[in-house]
Design a protein around this motif. Sequence first.
Motif, PDB file in Angstrom:
ATOM      1  N   LEU A 104       8.971 -16.071  -0.640  1.00  0.00           N
ATOM      2  CA  LEU A 104       7.534 -16.358  -0.333  1.00  0.00           C
ATOM      3  C   LEU A 104       7.277 -14.261   0.517  1.00  0.00           C
ATOM      4  O   LEU A 104       6.440 -14.241   1.505  1.00  0.00           O
ATOM      5  CB  LEU A 104       7.566 -16.434   1.674  1.00  0.00           C
ATOM      6  CG  LEU A 104       7.723 -18.315   1.568  1.00  0.00           C
ATOM      7  CD1 LEU A 104       8.272 -18.801   2.830  1.00  0.00           C
ATOM      8  CD2 LEU A 104       6.977 -18.732   1.076  1.00  0.00           C
ATOM      9  N   ALA A 105       8.060 -13.345  -0.447  1.00  0.00           N
ATOM     10  CA  ALA A 105       7.958 -12.049  -0.106  1.00  0.00           C
ATOM     11  C   ALA A 105       6.498 -11.849  -0.233  1.00  0.00           C
ATOM     12  O   ALA A 105       5.989 -12.557  -0.559  1.00  0.00           O
ATOM     13  CB  ALA A 105       8.596 -11.142  -0.722  1.00  0.00           C
ATOM     14  N   LYS A 106       6.034 -10.574   0.757  1.00  0.00           N
ATOM     15  CA  LYS A 106       4.477  -9.682   0.244  1.00  0.00           C
ATOM     16  C   LYS A 106       4.660  -8.672  -0.360  1.00  0.00           C
ATOM     17  O   LYS A 106       4.948  -7.804   0.986  1.00  0.00           O
ATOM     18  CB  LYS A 106       3.847  -9.660   1.787  1.00  0.00           C
ATOM     19  CG  LYS A 106       2.010  -9.107   1.983  1.00  0.00           C
ATOM     20  CD  LYS A 106       1.519 -10.327   0.908  1.00  0.00           C
ATOM     21  CE  LYS A 106      -0.103  -9.618   0.978  1.00  0.00           C
ATOM     22  NZ  LYS A 106      -0.770 -10.824   0.133  1.00  0.00           N
ATOM     23  N   LEU A 107       3.797  -7.909  -0.906  1.00  0.00           N
ATOM     24  CA  LEU A 107       4.364  -6.407  -1.425  1.00  0.00           C
ATOM     25  C   LEU A 107       2.675  -6.384  -1.103  1.00  0.00           C
ATOM     26  O   LEU A 107       2.129  -5.997  -0.886  1.00  0.00           O
ATOM     27  CB  LEU A 107       4.400  -6.593  -2.869  1.00  0.00           C
ATOM     28  CG  LEU A 107       5.434  -6.478  -3.663  1.00  0.00           C
ATOM     29  CD1 LEU A 107       6.311  -8.006  -2.439  1.00  0.00           C
ATOM     30  CD2 LEU A 107       5.028  -6.379  -5.118  1.00  0.00           C
ATOM     31  N   CYS A 108       3.014  -5.433   0.031  1.00  0.00           N
ATOM     32  CA  CYS A 108       1.741  -3.680   0.367  1.00  0.00           C
ATOM     33  C   CYS A 108       2.283  -2.861  -0.103  1.00  0.00           C
ATOM     34  O   CYS A 108       3.091  -2.096  -0.705  1.00  0.00           O
ATOM     35  CB  CYS A 108       2.552  -3.320   1.785  1.00  0.00           C
ATOM     36  SG  CYS A 108       2.912  -4.808   3.223  1.00  0.00           S
ATOM     37  N   GLN A 109       1.085  -3.291  -0.801  1.00  0.00           N
ATOM     38  CA  GLN A 109       0.509  -1.518  -1.441  1.00  0.00           C
ATOM     39  C   GLN A 109       0.779  -0.047  -0.764  1.00  0.00           C
ATOM     40  O   GLN A 109       0.098   0.059   0.067  1.00  0.00           O
ATOM     41  CB  GLN A 109      -0.225  -1.274  -2.767  1.00  0.00           C
ATOM     42  CG  GLN A 109      -0.401  -2.784  -3.251  1.00  0.00           C
ATOM     43  CD  GLN A 109       1.189  -2.519  -4.362  1.00  0.00           C
ATOM     44  OE1 GLN A 109       1.206  -1.547  -5.274  1.00  0.00           O
ATOM     45  NE2 GLN A 109       1.830  -3.677  -5.276  1.00  0.00           N
ATOM     46  N   GLY A 110       1.345   0.868  -1.618  1.00  0.00           N
ATOM     47  CA  GLY A 110       1.540   1.762  -0.793  1.00  0.00           C
ATOM     48  C   GLY A 110       2.999   2.272   0.385  1.00  0.00           C
ATOM     49  O   GLY A 110       3.567   0.917   0.771  1.00  0.00           O
ATOM     50  N   ARG A 111       1.881   2.520   1.373  1.00  0.00           N
ATOM     51  CA  ARG A 111       2.547   2.462   2.685  1.00  0.00           C
ATOM     52  C   ARG A 111       2.161   1.584   3.468  1.00  0.00           C
ATOM     53  O   ARG A 111       2.275   1.979   4.778  1.00  0.00           O
ATOM     54  CB  ARG A 111       2.932   3.474   3.523  1.00  0.00           C
ATOM     55  CG  ARG A 111       3.483   4.776   2.383  1.00  0.00           C
ATOM     56  CD  ARG A 111       4.869   4.292   1.495  1.00  0.00           C
ATOM     57  NE  ARG A 111       5.841   3.870   2.380  1.00  0.00           N
ATOM     58  CZ  ARG A 111       6.975   3.176   1.905  1.00  0.00           C
ATOM     59  NH1 ARG A 111       6.699   2.784   1.273  1.00  0.00           N
ATOM     60  NH2 ARG A 111       7.780   3.017   2.827  1.00  0.00           N
ATOM     61  N   ASP A 112       1.352   0.503   3.610  1.00  0.00           N
ATOM     62  CA  ASP A 112       0.128  -0.087   4.673  1.00  0.00           C
ATOM     63  C   ASP A 112       0.937  -0.904   5.526  1.00  0.00           C
ATOM     64  O   ASP A 112       1.952  -1.373   5.110  1.00  0.00           O
ATOM     65  CB  ASP A 112      -0.395  -1.225   3.527  1.00  0.00           C
ATOM     66  CG  ASP A 112      -1.552  -0.480   2.898  1.00  0.00           C
ATOM     67  OD1 ASP A 112      -1.987   0.465   3.015  1.00  0.00           O
ATOM     68  OD2 ASP A 112      -2.011  -1.371   2.200  1.00  0.00           O
ATOM     69  N   SER A 113       0.914  -0.956   6.233  1.00  0.00           N
ATOM     70  CA  SER A 113       1.690  -1.332   7.443  1.00  0.00           C
ATOM     71  C   SER A 113       2.291  -3.163   8.522  1.00  0.00           C
ATOM     72  O   SER A 113       2.427  -3.599   8.146  1.00  0.00           O
ATOM     73  CB  SER A 113       2.099  -0.338   8.893  1.00  0.00           C
ATOM     74  OG  SER A 113       0.812  -0.482   9.466  1.00  0.00           O
ATOM     75  N   ILE A 114       0.284  -3.086   7.753  1.00  0.00           N
ATOM     76  CA  ILE A 114      -0.408  -4.631   8.684  1.00  0.00           C
ATOM     77  C   ILE A 114      -1.395  -4.890   6.983  1.00  0.00           C
ATOM     78  O   ILE A 114      -1.734  -4.213   6.097  1.00  0.00           O
ATOM     79  CB  ILE A 114      -0.881  -4.571   9.557  1.00  0.00           C
ATOM     80  CG1 ILE A 114       0.016  -3.983  10.395  1.00  0.00           C
ATOM     81  CG2 ILE A 114      -1.460  -5.545   9.481  1.00  0.00           C
ATOM     82  CD1 ILE A 114      -1.461  -3.193  11.975  1.00  0.00           C
ATOM     83  N   THR A 115      -0.906  -6.303   6.876  1.00  0.00           N
ATOM     84  CA  THR A 115      -1.810  -7.042   5.498  1.00  0.00           C
ATOM     85  C   THR A 115      -2.233  -8.386   6.620  1.00  0.00           C
ATOM     86  O   THR A 115      -1.606  -8.854   7.180  1.00  0.00           O
ATOM     87  CB  THR A 115      -0.701  -7.057   4.616  1.00  0.00           C
ATOM     88  OG1 THR A 115      -1.459  -7.693   3.639  1.00  0.00           O
ATOM     89  CG2 THR A 115       0.474  -7.866   4.376  1.00  0.00           C
ATOM     90  N   SER A 116      -2.627  -9.231   5.688  1.00  0.00           N
ATOM     91  CA  SER A 116      -3.263 -10.777   6.331  1.00  0.00           C
ATOM     92  C   SER A 116      -2.924 -11.345   5.237  1.00  0.00           C
ATOM     93  O   SER A 116      -2.198 -11.302   4.424  1.00  0.00           O
ATOM     94  CB  SER A 116      -5.220 -10.069   6.253  1.00  0.00           C
ATOM     95  OG  SER A 116      -4.963 -10.261   4.625  1.00  0.00           O
ATOM     96  N   MET A 117      -2.816 -12.883   6.203  1.00  0.00           N
ATOM     97  CA  MET A 117      -2.138 -13.296   5.707  1.00  0.00           C
ATOM     98  C   MET A 117      -3.508 -15.192   5.270  1.00  0.00           C
ATOM     99  O   MET A 117      -3.960 -15.302   6.771  1.00  0.00           O
ATOM    100  CB  MET A 117      -1.206 -14.665   6.132  1.00  0.00           C
ATOM    101  CG  MET A 117       0.177 -12.950   6.082  1.00  0.00           C
ATOM    102  SD  MET A 117       1.059 -12.819   4.416  1.00  0.00           S
ATOM    103  CE  MET A 117       0.968 -15.064   3.617  1.00  0.00           C
TER     104      MET A 117
END
Length: 230
Positions: free
Chosen positions: A157-170
Amino acid sequence: MSKKITNSFTEEVGRGGFGKVYKGKLPNGCLVAVKLLDASKRNGEGFVNEVSSISRTSHVNIVILLGFCLEGNRKALIYEFVPNGSLANFIYNDRMTPNNTSPPLSWEKLQQIALGIVRGLEYLHQGCNARILHLDIKPQNILLDENFSPKIADLGLAKLCQGRDSITSMMLARGTLGYIAPEGWYRSFGISNKSDVYSYGMMILEMAEGRKNLNTEASHSSLLYFPQRI
């Protein structure tokens, strides 16, 4: 290939939401754990997530992915074999069942395990080229080696955040009921590494009291949810 490694899937050592795990042996004698993804479920995304995320990692507290098999609709992931199974086998007061005779762990050992998990999470959040959010931290996904050192597993279920993004939407909440952070239920909030920290905290509560934090069989509503009861 995975059928040959596991001797036709004869020894099941675990199971989860994505499929069953079998003990196997490579031709060189190395023991492995083979996760056979359930063909009846939509596991394409989970397979890609796990391979793409865990292949980026190299840490003593993250389980090692040795390879994978893709044969038609059958998908299998091949991991190092972790002999003591999951943390869930050792922390609940009702663990002494016919299928589970694992002895309880000392407070000192539980503290060492908790610190090892933190180091693994810190690596996922800060030590990789892309920030990796696990999104399903729970005792069943923490494996213990022969020295009871923890290894974070199951990044389906992992989510990869490109770069150093700290927040992502789901689009949808990911994780297991009882461990999902509140913001995980609301698309407008977005999720971050703090969501994993919340799940970790819920797991620590379980380790401390020896019971599951979400008790659907409780006789009183105040006992249903661990944080509310605390």
